[in-house]
Design a protein around this motif. Structure first.
Motif: not given
Length: 235
Positions: A51-54, A56-57, A70-75, A81-82
């Motif tokens: 899940i973490e790698v996905l 991150l990719v 930066q987009t809303r989904w990327s943020r 992830l963290s």
């Protein structure tokens, strides 16, 4: 005033923050989790790292080399992830404490697991601090000072503008300095080591809450190591 604006313009015009350090930190956290002893795993050892790698990719697709978009989904993906790193590590810590209480795990497994959990604790909270403070790495780089969200942490560079010349020239006011991932990694490391703020002070309620949770987790992990040491002496 003109020189200050010039420095701030340089900061905004500079290339975005390097993606490599936080990406490497995620990879380290994933590998460390996959290598945890089975006694402290609540699911398949490869599920959480996958899940973490996905995630991150997905983030690397948005910003493969530099943090420039930066987009809303990327943020939200970055915060997710963290959060996955932190929450799964807290669960592992709980299982570790449970194993210690029941005496079901060997001393060597306890010690190895405690070291791995402590390291992941540092990485997970560093990633979250890096993403939350002042709107995240992209906003910190591109926004005007007056337009930045309120800071969650006050770094040394934010308050040394009136120091001697060789110190003040690198201050936030004089040079346009902004924190990058390594600064949050150091903040996380010192909080996990000293169980309290050192040179970087939390300002917001969420920053204080997060640092309190991190320090508590680090303290519990340290107590596991101490218990292992005491047990070894006793045996």
């Amino acid at each position: 005033m003109n020189s200050q604006r010039s420095e701030l313009s340089k900061r905004r015009a500079a290339a975005g923050e390097n993606r490599l350090p936080p990406a490497c930190a995620v990879v380290v956290a994933a590998v460390v989790y996959a290598l945890l002893p089975s006694d402290v795993l609540f699911t398949n050892r490869l599920l959480v790292p996958a899940i973490e790698v996905l995630l991150l990719v997905a983030l690397l697709v948005t910003n493969p080399r530099r943090m420039t978009r930066q987009t809303r989904w990327s943020r939200w993906a970055s915060i997710a992830l963290s959060s996955v790193v932190i929450l799964t590590n807290v669960v592992a810590l709980g299982l570790l404490v449970s194993e210690l209480s029941s005496g079901g795990a060997s001393g060597s497994h306890l010690l190895i697991a405690a070291m791995q959990i402590w390291l992941t604790n540092v990485i997970g909270f560093a990633l979250l601090y890096w993403e939350l403070d002042r709107g995240g790495p992209v906003v910190r780089r591109e926004a005007e000072r007056d337009d930045l969200p309120d800071a969650d942490w006050r770094f040394s560079q934010d308050e040394n503008d009136d120091a001697v010349t060789e110190v003040s020239r690198t201050s936030s006011v004089s040079s346009g300095w902004i924190p990058i991932f390594v600064d949050y990694l150091y903040l996380s490391l010192t909080n996990s080591s000293a169980f309290s703020p050192t040179d970087t002070m939390p300002l917001s309620s969420r920053a204080k809450s997060l640092m309190g949770v991190q320090a508590t987790a680090a303290l519990l992990t340290t107590l596991v190591v101490v218990a292992f040491a005491v047990g070894s002496i006793g045996s």
